[in-house]
Design an enzyme around this catalytic site. Structure first.
Site, PDB file in Angstrom:
ATOM      1  N   HIS A 295      38.230  18.521  19.335  1.00  8.22           N
ATOM      2  CA  HIS A 295      38.534  18.756  20.760  1.00  8.22           C
ATOM      3  C   HIS A 295      39.572  17.785  21.353  1.00  8.22           C
ATOM      4  CE1 HIS A 295      35.570  21.815  20.740  1.00  8.22           C
ATOM      5  NE2 HIS A 295      34.505  21.111  21.012  1.00  8.22           N
TER       6      HIS A 295
ATOM      7  N   HIS B 259      35.183  25.066  27.743  1.00  8.73           N
ATOM      8  CA  HIS B 259      33.957  24.759  27.006  1.00  8.73           C
ATOM      9  C   HIS B 259      32.725  24.849  27.924  1.00  8.73           C
ATOM     10  CE1 HIS B 259      31.416  22.966  23.978  1.00  8.73           C
ATOM     11  NE2 HIS B 259      32.425  22.644  23.193  1.00  8.73           N
TER      12      HIS B 259
ATOM     13  N   GLU C  24      33.390  29.843  23.074  1.00  5.67           N
ATOM     14  CA  GLU C  24      34.711  29.257  23.257  1.00  5.67           C
ATOM     15  C   GLU C  24      35.763  30.127  22.586  1.00  5.67           C
ATOM     16  OE1 GLU C  24      34.145  25.143  21.609  1.00  5.67           O
ATOM     17  OE2 GLU C  24      32.077  25.745  21.830  1.00  5.67           O
TER      18      GLU C  24
HETATM   19  C1  GLA Z   1      31.866  22.555  19.866  1.00  4.85           C
HETATM   20  C2  GLA Z   1      31.534  22.205  18.464  1.00  4.85           C
HETATM   21  C3  GLA Z   1      30.171  21.642  18.371  1.00  4.85           C
HETATM   22  C4  GLA Z   1      29.994  20.483  19.315  1.00  4.85           C
HETATM   23  C5  GLA Z   1      30.342  20.901  20.707  1.00  4.85           C
HETATM   24  C6  GLA Z   1      30.284  19.736  21.657  1.00  4.85           C
HETATM   25  O1  GLA Z   1      31.255  23.706  20.266  1.00  4.85           O
HETATM   26  O2  GLA Z   1      31.684  23.284  17.575  1.00  4.85           O
HETATM   27  O3  GLA Z   1      29.926  21.222  17.052  1.00  4.85           O
HETATM   28  O4  GLA Z   1      30.812  19.425  18.932  1.00  4.85           O
HETATM   29  O5  GLA Z   1      31.623  21.462  20.733  1.00  4.85           O
HETATM   30  O6  GLA Z   1      29.110  19.015  21.521  1.00  4.85           O
END
Ligand code: GLA
Length: 351
Positions: A107, A181, A316
């Protein structure tokens, strides 16, 4: 009243001021977005009796957001999801990024776009109140090449849809993969085990133990990931969905049937007692489905709600994880002179 209002949401420890924008559409739906991380903090959607309720997880104040949280409502960039070992190669040069989700990059890094203060301005849109958020990401920020101008316009349409339109330009080639997100819980309490899900995907990208794609694309048939032929309550198969103890649940990327070919409805999430139905539409080829497996009750959110495991789900819309290192995946490279553009909508409907 329908329209947009702006208010102060406080100051970060750096002294930077953060504003929050409230979008109200003609039906009274409300979306709140703050300039810290261009973060969606609230989305109030009607239930089957028309009563509005907030369907997003988040926090009551800026200090709680600043303390750190797992991207609740954040705009994620430059690259949403994982990049293997925090490395990618462009020509002969290897770029090194933070491995903030060891051993991988996640991210956008240690201080991704979710932790930056964006500029905001109210913009005219024919179908509802809208605000544009912009951020200039400097060459080398978090290890990525190029000066990138990024933006996202949030519109709360009079058809009860929250639309996000993303754009980015760069002066050096750089992978870009933006998403929102948001963590959804359509009844505003408890877990999402009783939420029903449909996903327009017949396959998914296989992940390794650290959730990095192996490169293989596998069919969902006869797996807990089949929400296409067998739309189901999320809780039905969640213990078989994967994850390392105690972080059990769904955390995987669907290969959407629509691909990157056009704009389509790719998922429907519903909850029977409220009657709420959330429809996700996008032009992106992938959808990360995550059930809050890492939430463990230590984060206390809005109104004192303890965020325990499976309190919410994230859907997402994005390109596939690790695309910069996976030649067979659709490309995420943005070149100088090009404009990255993508659109996602959360439609707040009732069943
Ligand atoms: C995304 C990732 C997860 C986690 C979340 C945040 O969805 O795929 O593994 O890291 O973000 O906690």
């Amino acid at each position: 009243m329908a329209g947009v209002t702006k208010a102060s949401f406080g100051k970060l420890k750096t002294g930077e001021a953060v504003d929050i924008y409230t979008l109200t559409n003609k039906n009274g739906l409300i979306a709140k977005i703050m300039t810290f991380g261009a973060t969606l903090t609230e989305l109030h959607a009607p239930d089957k009796s028309g009563k509005l309720g907030d369907i997003c997880l988040g926090f009551d104040n800026l200090a709680a957001y600043e303390k750190g949280h797992p991207y609740m409502g954040s705009t994620v960039g430059r690259y949403a999801n994982r990049i293997g070992k925090g490395r990618f190669k462009l020509g002969e040069k290897t770029y090194k990024l933070a491995t903030n989700n060891p051993p991988n990059h996640l991210h956008g890094g240690t201080k991704g776009w979710d932790k930056r203060v964006w500029k905001a301005q109210i913009v005219p849109k024919p179908d509802g109140p809208a605000v544009q958020f912009t951020y200039v990401s400097k060459d080398g920020e978090e290890g990525y090449p190029g000066n990138v101008n990024a933006s996202v316009i949030y519109t709360l349409t009079d058809a009860n849809t929250l639309r996000m339109e993303y754009a980015a330009t760069t002066d050096k080639p750089c992978p870009i993969n933006m998403t929102n997100h948001a963590y959804f819980n359509l009844k505003g309490s408890g877990t999402i085990h009783d939420h029903e899900l449909y996903v327009a995907a017949k396959s998914y990208t296989e992940g390794d133990a650290d959730l990095l794609p192996t490169g293989k694309i596998l069919p969902v048939t006869d797996t807990p990931y089949d929400f296409f032929a067998q739309p189901a309550a999320i809780g039905d198969r969640i213990t078989a969905a994967g994850g390392k103890e105690p972080n059990i649940g769904y955390d995987m990327n669907f290969v959407l049937l629509s691909g990157a070919k056009g704009y389509a409805t790719v998922a429907r999430l519903s909850e029977a007692t409220s009657g709420r139905l959330l429809e996700i539409r996008t032009d992106q080829p992938g959808l990360q489905f995550y059930t809050g497996n890492f939430l463990d009750g230590t984060l206390v959110g809005k109104g004192g709600w303890k965020y325990v495991q499976h309190s919410a789900i994230c859907l997402e819309t994005q390109h596939f994880p690790d695309s910069p290192n996976q030649k067979s995946f659709p490309s995420t490279m943005l070149m100088p002179g090009q404009t990255y553009r993508t659109k996602t909508e959360y439609a707040c409907l009732v069943k």
